[in-house]
Structures are given as structure tokens and as C-alpha cells.
Design a protein around this motif. Structure first.
Motif, PDB file in Angstrom:
ATOM      1  N   PHE A  43      38.100  54.972  43.820  1.00 48.21           N
ATOM      2  CA  PHE A  43      38.218  53.393  43.696  1.00 48.21           C
ATOM      3  C   PHE A  43      36.760  53.244  44.214  1.00 48.21           C
ATOM      4  O   PHE A  43      36.042  52.079  43.894  1.00 48.21           O
ATOM      5  N   LEU A  44      36.660  53.455  45.136  1.00 48.79           N
ATOM      6  CA  LEU A  44      35.542  53.257  46.034  1.00 48.79           C
ATOM      7  C   LEU A  44      33.478  53.594  45.324  1.00 48.79           C
ATOM      8  O   LEU A  44      33.171  52.862  44.185  1.00 48.79           O
ATOM      9  N   ASN A  97      34.382  53.746  41.698  1.00 51.15           N
ATOM     10  CA  ASN A  97      33.904  52.739  40.931  1.00 51.15           C
ATOM     11  C   ASN A  97      33.244  51.634  40.845  1.00 51.15           C
ATOM     12  O   ASN A  97      32.901  51.329  39.878  1.00 51.15           O
ATOM     13  N   THR A  98      34.037  51.050  41.584  1.00 53.26           N
ATOM     14  CA  THR A  98      33.683  49.604  42.790  1.00 53.26           C
ATOM     15  C   THR A  98      32.372  49.662  42.568  1.00 53.26           C
ATOM     16  O   THR A  98      31.077  48.876  42.078  1.00 53.26           O
ATOM     17  N   ILE A 146      30.280  49.892  39.075  1.00 50.86           N
ATOM     18  CA  ILE A 146      30.209  49.029  38.638  1.00 50.86           C
ATOM     19  C   ILE A 146      28.958  47.610  39.692  1.00 50.86           C
ATOM     20  O   ILE A 146      28.646  46.289  38.379  1.00 50.86           O
ATOM     21  N   ILE A 147      29.224  47.704  40.337  1.00 49.67           N
ATOM     22  CA  ILE A 147      28.075  46.644  40.904  1.00 49.67           C
ATOM     23  C   ILE A 147      26.642  47.008  40.864  1.00 49.67           C
ATOM     24  O   ILE A 147      25.933  45.896  40.289  1.00 49.67           O
ATOM     25  N   THR A 195      37.873  50.947  34.921  1.00 48.32           N
ATOM     26  CA  THR A 195      38.549  51.062  35.888  1.00 48.32           C
ATOM     27  C   THR A 195      40.206  51.857  34.717  1.00 48.32           C
ATOM     28  O   THR A 195      41.054  52.028  36.264  1.00 48.32           O
ATOM     29  N   GLY A 208      38.765  41.145  39.405  1.00 48.56           N
ATOM     30  CA  GLY A 208      38.563  41.538  40.364  1.00 48.56           C
ATOM     31  C   GLY A 208      36.879  41.713  40.038  1.00 48.56           C
ATOM     32  O   GLY A 208      36.113  41.420  40.916  1.00 48.56           O
ATOM     33  N   ILE A 209      36.457  42.667  38.580  1.00 48.67           N
ATOM     34  CA  ILE A 209      35.269  42.173  38.147  1.00 48.67           C
ATOM     35  C   ILE A 209      34.149  41.803  38.313  1.00 48.67           C
ATOM     36  O   ILE A 209      33.014  41.714  38.473  1.00 48.67           O
ATOM     37  N   PHE A 237      32.715  40.649  41.063  1.00 48.29           N
ATOM     38  CA  PHE A 237      31.677  41.195  42.239  1.00 48.29           C
ATOM     39  C   PHE A 237      30.842  40.170  41.619  1.00 48.29           C
ATOM     40  O   PHE A 237      29.121  40.226  41.461  1.00 48.29           O
TER      41      PHE A 237
END
Length: 288
Positions: free
Chosen positions: A87-88, A90-91, A94-95, A132, A189-190, A193
Motif C-alpha cells: 500500500f505504501l 503504491n502511494t 502515485i505521488i 491500485t 483518494g488518488i 494527493f
């Protein structure tokens, strides 16, 4: 039929969107594939460890030797750590991809392409959304692998789980309903960010710090608003005067009302976030 110039224009826009999405989707596929392979490989090992730790004869010794449970606790901790790592990562991807491609040095190339701001934003949103979903699918498969190996070792089978699920009324319908809500929450959520990054780049200095600050402020506002909305723990929100009975029909009506309100809330967030981002990149673009 559309005039030929219009058809050619739409075809060109569709082609460029496809190229943008393909480029963004493939940019980090090696890292995702490695992460997925590690997670699935470790799931096999964890399946054997979990099954061995939860065998009936082993469970009987836990009451006499409490320290024997350390293996189970360590396995659960490792599983949580693996899922959190996926999860981390992937986040972070994305950022990082959005900031570098839209507002970083790569942004000079991105914004010289014959594409619209909508195409750039939507291609990145779609790419992040698909990756995701693939992360969630891999985590689900990982869980199936662990249970698929552990259950036979402990003397159980998947058939018992399926029988339990079949006994739950409208189980798959609720999975479909809340699955749709979950998809909307992923999109919002995406975009959350993306919005924090976009607001942060409006400043000439300390962009990252300002993005974090405004991200926290936006999150705080949303958290306060959520208090007034229904949730699983508080189905009718903070100030609901309605005292519902505990009948099955009333409970289902309560869940349906919760679902509708949450879906509307997520849709408002999605459109609000997206068009705010679009306005910033179209009118207030400030490349690094």
C-alpha cells in the motif's frame, strides 16, 4: 455521422490519450511486478507457517506454553507489514509520478505535447487507479494462497468458508454495493494527493512542505465533515434523531441510506477535487 475533420480530431485525441496512459502505466511496471512476486512468494511460506502454527495439536500446547503463540503473532505481524508495504509503495509511486510528470522537470516535456489538460490528468488518474486495483487484487490473491495452504494443514477446507458465506443473506449483493463505494473512495483518494500537490506548487518556495500542509488541512476538513455523515460505527451521523429498531428490514434500510449518502459524498469529492486540479494546471501552472 460526424464531419470528417471532427472525426479526425476525436481520433487524434483518443490516440494521444492512449499513448499517455500506456507510457504512464508502463513507467513503473517492473517495480510493481517485483513487489507482487515477492508478496505472492512470501504468501506461500506464510501459508505453511500459519497452518503449522494453528494445527489442533499445536493449539492445545498454547495454554501450557503461552510463548508458543509468538510464531502466530510474528506471522500476523509479517503479513500486516507486507500488505502495508504494498500500500505504501503504491502511494509513493502515485505521488512521485504525478509531481515529476506534471510539475517537475518532466513537466516541460509533458505540457509541450499536443494534448489537453484533461487528457494528462485523466491518463494519470486512470493509470494510478488501475495499479491500485491490481495491488488490491494481488493482496486478495495473497490471502487466498495463505488460506488455501493453511486450511488443509489445520484440517479445514474452503468449502466450509463458502457454506458460511452462503448463509449470509444477500452477501454478494452487499459486496457489489460496497465494492462500488470502495472504487469511488480509491478515485477520491488518488485525487486527494493530486490536489494537495497542485495546491502546493502554487508557491514558489517550499512546495513539498506546502503540499503536505494543505493536504493535512484538506484531510482535516473532510474528517470533520465525515463526523456528520453516517458510518459503520455511527450509522446515522452525529445529530440524527432517528431511533431505529433492530429488525432486519430496518437494518437493511439503514445500510442503504448509509450507502447512498456515502456515494454522493464521494462523487462530490471526486468532481470537486478533479476540477480544482484542472483549474490550477490550466490557469496557474508553475513548473519547477
Amino acid at each position: 455521422s460526424l464531419p470528417q475533420p471532427v472525426s479526425l480530431l476525436l481520433g487524434g485525441l483518443h490516440y494521444m490519450f492512449g499513448k499517455l496512459f500506456k507510457y504512464d502505466f508502463k513507467s513503473n511496471y517492473k517495480w510493481y511486478c517485483i513487489t507482487f512476486a515477492i508478496l505472492l512468494s512470501l504468501s506461500i511460506l506464510m501459508g505453511f507457517i500459519t497452518g503449522s502454527s494453528l494445527r489442533p495439536e499445536v493449539m492445545e500446547r498454547y495454554s501450557d506454553y503461552p510463548m508458543a503463540t509468538s510464531g502466530v503473532i510474528f506471522t500476523l505481524y509479517l503479513l500486516f507489514l507486507l500488505l502495508f508495504s504494498v500500500f505504501l509503495s503504491n502511494t509513493i509511486i502515485i505521488i512521485r509520478r504525478f509531481y515529476k510528470n506534471v510539475f517537475g522537470r518532466e513537466g516541460y516535456l509533458t505540457w509541450t505535447l499536443p494534448v489537453t489538460p484533461h487528457q494528462i490528468l485523466l491518463s494519470k488518474l486512470l493509470s494510478a487507479f488501475v495499479w491500485t486495483l491490481l495491488c488490491m487484487l494481488t493482496m486478495f490473491i495473497s490471502g487466498l494462497v495463505i488460506f488455501g495452504i493453511a486450511l488443509p494443514i489445520t484440517g479445514y477446507s474452503f468449502n466450509e468458508i463458502f457454506k458460511f458465506i452462503d448463509g449470509i443473506q444477500n452477501f454478494w449483493l452487499w459486496i457489489l454495493k460496497y465494492g462500488f463505494l470502495n472504487l469511488l473512495q480509491i478515485l477520491s483518494g488518488i485525487l486527494f494527493f493530486y490536489l494537495a500537490i497542485s495546491v502546493g506548487q502554487l508557491f514558489k518556495k517550499n512546495r513539498i512542505m506546502m503540499a503536505v500542509l494543505f493536504g493535512f488541512l484538506i484531510w482535516t476538513v473532510l474528517a470533520v465533515l465525515s463526523i456528520f455523515l453516517p458510518s459503520f460505527l455511527n450509522p446515522y451521523g452525529l445529530f440524527s434523531p432517528y431511533d431505529y429498531s433492530h429488525s432486519d428490514t430496518d437494518f437493511e434500510m439503514m445500510l442503504d441510506a448509509f450507502l447512498i449518502i456515502r456515494i454522493v459524498f464521494e462523487l462530490v469529492k471526486i468532481f470537486g477535487f478533479y476540477f480544482t486540479i484542472h483549474t490550477i494546471v490550466k490557469n496557474k501552472l508553475n513548473l519547477q
